[in-house]
Structure formats: structure tokens, C-alpha cells
Design an enzyme around this catalytic site. Structure first.
Site, PDB file in Angstrom:
ATOM      1  N   HIS A  55      32.881  24.692  45.538  1.00  0.00           N
ATOM      2  CA  HIS A  55      32.703  23.267  45.228  1.00  0.00           C
ATOM      3  C   HIS A  55      33.474  22.839  43.980  1.00  0.00           C
ATOM      4  O   HIS A  55      33.573  23.568  43.006  1.00  0.00           O
ATOM      5  CB  HIS A  55      31.216  22.954  45.046  1.00  0.00           C
ATOM      6  CG  HIS A  55      30.605  23.648  43.863  1.00  0.00           C
ATOM      7  ND1 HIS A  55      30.630  23.120  42.591  1.00  0.00           N
ATOM      8  CD2 HIS A  55      29.987  24.841  43.762  1.00  0.00           C
ATOM      9  CE1 HIS A  55      30.034  23.952  41.753  1.00  0.00           C
ATOM     10  NE2 HIS A  55      29.632  25.012  42.444  1.00  0.00           N
ATOM     11  N   ASP A  56      34.051  21.661  44.070  1.00  0.00           N
ATOM     12  CA  ASP A  56      34.710  20.998  42.939  1.00  0.00           C
ATOM     13  C   ASP A  56      35.934  21.742  42.405  1.00  0.00           C
ATOM     14  O   ASP A  56      36.390  21.472  41.300  1.00  0.00           O
ATOM     15  CB  ASP A  56      33.715  20.745  41.797  1.00  0.00           C
ATOM     16  CG  ASP A  56      32.517  19.918  42.252  1.00  0.00           C
ATOM     17  OD1 ASP A  56      32.728  18.757  42.639  1.00  0.00           O
ATOM     18  OD2 ASP A  56      31.382  20.435  42.242  1.00  0.00           O
ATOM     19  N   GLY A  73      32.865  27.884  41.531  1.00  0.00           N
ATOM     20  CA  GLY A  73      32.919  26.433  41.419  1.00  0.00           C
ATOM     21  C   GLY A  73      33.668  25.931  40.210  1.00  0.00           C
ATOM     22  O   GLY A  73      33.719  26.577  39.164  1.00  0.00           O
TER      23      GLY A  73
END
Length: 192
Positions: A55-56, A73
Site C-alpha cells: 500500500h501507498d 508500505g
């Protein structure tokens, strides 16, 4: 897939993928969380078998990510970086352009641009000379990058004084300015 992060509560987030990427077998990409709302993959990248993009994450252009490499992440990878097989990258880490991270390396801190990182624990092993030559870097630019890292990595003293010495002794170029900015904005410190 949805993020593997406990702060994700089903909010609408995205994955943005550029053009002409190659994703081999079993590559996974997680959408963003409330932290940045999106995961971004640039263009012309190669993701080999079993790569995980969390994520991200923000991945630039023309990167090569080897088999089994896992990105935690909020990792940022600048353009034209190469990560060999089974590299493990800690969350919030930044990896600089034109670097080469050797197979099986654990990356707990930022990776300097143009560098070669390997061993366990991960350590600065010099410049990614082969990669720089293949990308057409002129000899004087490579020499200036090398001299900058001699000052930063090998000389004793405070980092701020080393960076000032680089500015005073080495002709400024976009490559030297990138190194200086990269170090000054590092939040995790960098692998030495």
C-alpha cells in the site's frame, strides 16, 4: 488487492499504473490507504515473479524488481533503480535512481542514488559503475559521484560538514544536487 494494513477501513483508494509495464507471475499490488490514498507504478518497469508492492508505494519509471522481492508500505523507488531477487524493503524507505541492490539484501534504510548495496546486513559497496556506464554517464560525472561518496561515506565528521565539503569541492551538477537533496530529505537515514 486491498491493503494489508490495519489502518485500512474500506475507504476508496486506488492503484495507478503507467504504460508498458511487465508483470510476471504472482505479482501482487495493494491499493493505497488513508495515508496517501493511492499506490503508484510508473511506466516501463519489469516486475519479475512473486514481487509484492504494498500500500501507498510509489515506483518510478524503468525500474527492474527481481523475483521474490517484497516492498513494505509507503516505499518510494526513484527511476531506473534495480532490485535483485529476494530483496526485502522496510516500510517508509526510499531507493534512489540508478542504484543496484544485490540479491537477498534487507533494506532497512534509504539507498543512495547511483550506489551498489549488498551483503547482510545491507552495506554500501561502491557505485553502480556498470549501470552508470550502460546508461551513458560520462566519466567525469561518474568520477564526481565517486568523490562525493568518498567524502560522505569514508571521511569522519558530521554529515552536515561532509555535505558542505561536497558542495565546496565538487562541481555542482544535477547528479550531485540529487545526492545532496536525497540525503538532506532522508527520514530514515541511509545505508552506509
Amino acid at each position: 488487492a486491498i491493503p494489508q494494513d490495519l489502518k485500512f477501513h474500506g475507504e476508496e483508494t486506488t492503484v495507478e499504473i503507467g504504460n508498458d509495464n511487465t508483470f510476471r507471475e504472482n505479482v501482487t499490488i495493494n491499493s493505497g490507504t488513508a495515508a496517501k490514498n493511492k499506490t503508484v507504478v510508473g511506466s516501463n518497469n519489469l516486475f519479475m515473479e512473486g514481487v509484492h508492492i504494498a500500500h501507498d508505494d510509489i515506483i518510478g519509471n524503468e525500474c527492474i524488481i527481481g523475483n521474490g522481492t517484497k516492498l513494505a508500505g509507503e516505499v518510494t523507488i526513484d527511476d531506473r533503480a534495480i532490485l535483485s531477487a529476494n530483496v526485502l524493503v522496510h516500510q517508509f524507505t526510499r531507493i534512489g535512481s540508478y542504484c543496484m541492490v544485490g540479491g537477498g539484501t534487507k533494506v532497512p534504510q534509504d539507498v543512495l542514488p547511483y550506489s551498489l548495496i549488498a551483503r547482510e546486513p545491507g552495506a554500501f559497496c561502491g557505485l553502480n559503475i556498470v549501470g552508470l556506464r550502460r546508461r551513458g554517464f560520462e566519466r567525469n560525472i561518474i568520477n564526481n559521484i565517486h568523490r562525493a561518496y568518498q567524502i560522505i561515506i569514508q571521511e569522519s565528521g558530521l554529515l552536515k560538514d561532509q555535505l558542505k565539503k561536497v558542495e565546496e569541492e565538487i562541481p555542482l551538477s544535477s547528479e550531485i544536487e540529487y545526492i545532496l537533496d536525497f540525503i538532506r530529505t532522508s527520514k530514515r537515514g541511509f545505508i552506509r
